[in-house]
Design a protein around this motif. Structure first.
Motif, PDB file in Angstrom:
ATOM      1  N   ARG A   6      69.283  48.204   6.023  1.00  0.00           N
ATOM      2  CA  ARG A   6      69.920  48.446   5.065  1.00  0.00           C
ATOM      3  C   ARG A   6      70.942  47.349   4.445  1.00  0.00           C
ATOM      4  O   ARG A   6      71.296  46.907   3.381  1.00  0.00           O
ATOM      5  CB  ARG A   6      70.594  49.874   5.056  1.00  0.00           C
ATOM      6  CG  ARG A   6      71.762  50.222   4.389  1.00  0.00           C
ATOM      7  CD  ARG A   6      72.551  51.354   4.412  1.00  0.00           C
ATOM      8  NE  ARG A   6      71.975  52.355   5.550  1.00  0.00           N
ATOM      9  CZ  ARG A   6      72.320  53.467   5.887  1.00  0.00           C
ATOM     10  NH1 ARG A   6      73.336  54.050   5.059  1.00  0.00           N
ATOM     11  NH2 ARG A   6      71.754  54.082   7.014  1.00  0.00           N
ATOM     12  N   ASP A   7      71.461  46.699   5.573  1.00  0.00           N
ATOM     13  CA  ASP A   7      72.646  45.607   5.267  1.00  0.00           C
ATOM     14  C   ASP A   7      71.966  44.351   5.170  1.00  0.00           C
ATOM     15  O   ASP A   7      72.302  43.297   5.056  1.00  0.00           O
ATOM     16  CB  ASP A   7      73.771  45.555   6.003  1.00  0.00           C
ATOM     17  CG  ASP A   7      73.224  45.290   7.741  1.00  0.00           C
ATOM     18  OD1 ASP A   7      72.069  45.204   7.799  1.00  0.00           O
ATOM     19  OD2 ASP A   7      74.157  45.438   8.444  1.00  0.00           O
ATOM     20  N   CYS A   8      70.457  44.311   5.344  1.00  0.00           N
ATOM     21  CA  CYS A   8      69.612  42.837   5.245  1.00  0.00           C
ATOM     22  C   CYS A   8      70.029  42.046   6.291  1.00  0.00           C
ATOM     23  O   CYS A   8      69.576  40.994   6.290  1.00  0.00           O
ATOM     24  CB  CYS A   8      70.011  42.034   3.889  1.00  0.00           C
ATOM     25  SG  CYS A   8      69.143  42.986   2.503  1.00  0.00           S
ATOM     26  N   ALA A   9      70.708  42.624   7.410  1.00  0.00           N
ATOM     27  CA  ALA A   9      70.994  41.712   8.497  1.00  0.00           C
ATOM     28  C   ALA A   9      70.012  41.634   9.456  1.00  0.00           C
ATOM     29  O   ALA A   9      70.090  40.636  10.272  1.00  0.00           O
ATOM     30  CB  ALA A   9      72.377  42.442   9.217  1.00  0.00           C
ATOM     31  N   THR A  10      68.818  42.558   9.623  1.00  0.00           N
ATOM     32  CA  THR A  10      67.883  42.387  10.386  1.00  0.00           C
ATOM     33  C   THR A  10      66.577  42.860   9.993  1.00  0.00           C
ATOM     34  O   THR A  10      66.388  43.687   8.941  1.00  0.00           O
ATOM     35  CB  THR A  10      68.162  43.439  11.522  1.00  0.00           C
ATOM     36  OG1 THR A  10      69.703  43.406  11.980  1.00  0.00           O
ATOM     37  CG2 THR A  10      67.327  43.492  12.731  1.00  0.00           C
ATOM     38  N   VAL A  11      65.609  41.884  10.471  1.00  0.00           N
ATOM     39  CA  VAL A  11      64.323  42.302  10.136  1.00  0.00           C
ATOM     40  C   VAL A  11      63.779  43.312  10.906  1.00  0.00           C
ATOM     41  O   VAL A  11      63.711  43.159  12.275  1.00  0.00           O
ATOM     42  CB  VAL A  11      63.277  41.079  10.211  1.00  0.00           C
ATOM     43  CG1 VAL A  11      61.898  41.321   9.892  1.00  0.00           C
ATOM     44  CG2 VAL A  11      63.823  40.171   9.147  1.00  0.00           C
ATOM     45  N   LEU A  12      63.592  44.738  10.782  1.00  0.00           N
ATOM     46  CA  LEU A  12      63.160  45.833  11.493  1.00  0.00           C
ATOM     47  C   LEU A  12      61.584  45.548  12.072  1.00  0.00           C
ATOM     48  O   LEU A  12      61.124  45.860  13.159  1.00  0.00           O
ATOM     49  CB  LEU A  12      63.377  47.057  10.793  1.00  0.00           C
ATOM     50  CG  LEU A  12      64.713  47.398  10.477  1.00  0.00           C
ATOM     51  CD1 LEU A  12      64.920  48.618   9.613  1.00  0.00           C
ATOM     52  CD2 LEU A  12      65.472  47.135  11.655  1.00  0.00           C
TER      53      LEU A  12
END
Length: 149
Positions: free
Chosen positions: A65-71
């Motif tokens: 959601r915060d664009c910090a991680t590629v899931l």
């Protein structure tokens, strides 16, 4: 709000009042998952993750959601079902399935949230259930799929 910036290969997030919050991604030079070649479609899934189409890499990336991680990422170049060529549009249905406008394969493909292929429909043409480079998809409350072609 979430915006894809195709020119700069970025996903941008904004607050509800339009204030810029964060940019994610860089132009693709190395095979790292936080880089894009041609970022196009974007939507949000039921868990508020951001689902992004990278048309140039022929794949879908699901970001936190915060664009910090590629899931997760899925998709690869090809014309057999489950593969993509220059996808552009994306949406998520009520079951969490990811529906993709597989533009240069002239079809719509559906994947489970984990990227597992479910089904494809459409072919090139101008008749019923035929497309000529579909570019957008969305679903309604009954999970009917609508396509821009």
């Amino acid at each position: 709000f979430i915006v894809t910036d195709a020119t700069n290969c970025l996903v941008l997030t904004f607050s509800r009042d339009g204030t810029f919050v964060r940019a994610f991604g860089t132009q693709y030079f190395l095979p790292e998952l936080n880089q894009f070649i041609a970022v196009r479609g974007v939507c949000v899934d039921g868990d508020e993750n951001i689902v992004v189409v990278d048309s140039g890499r022929h794949c879908i990336q699901v970001l936190s959601r915060d664009c910090a991680t590629v899931l997760r990422t899925f998709g690869t170049y090809g014309s057999v079902v489950g593969r993509l060529i220059a996808p552009t549009g994306v949406c998520v249905d009520s079951a969490g399935n990811i529906i993709v406008a597989d533009t240069c394969n002239h079809r719509i493909q559906q994947f489970r949230a984990d990227g597992t292929f479910v089904r494809a429909f459409g072919s090139i043409g101008s008749g019923p259930a035929q497309f000529n480079r579909p570019s957008g998809v969305c679903v309604d409350g009954a999970d009917n799929i609508f396509v821009t072609d």
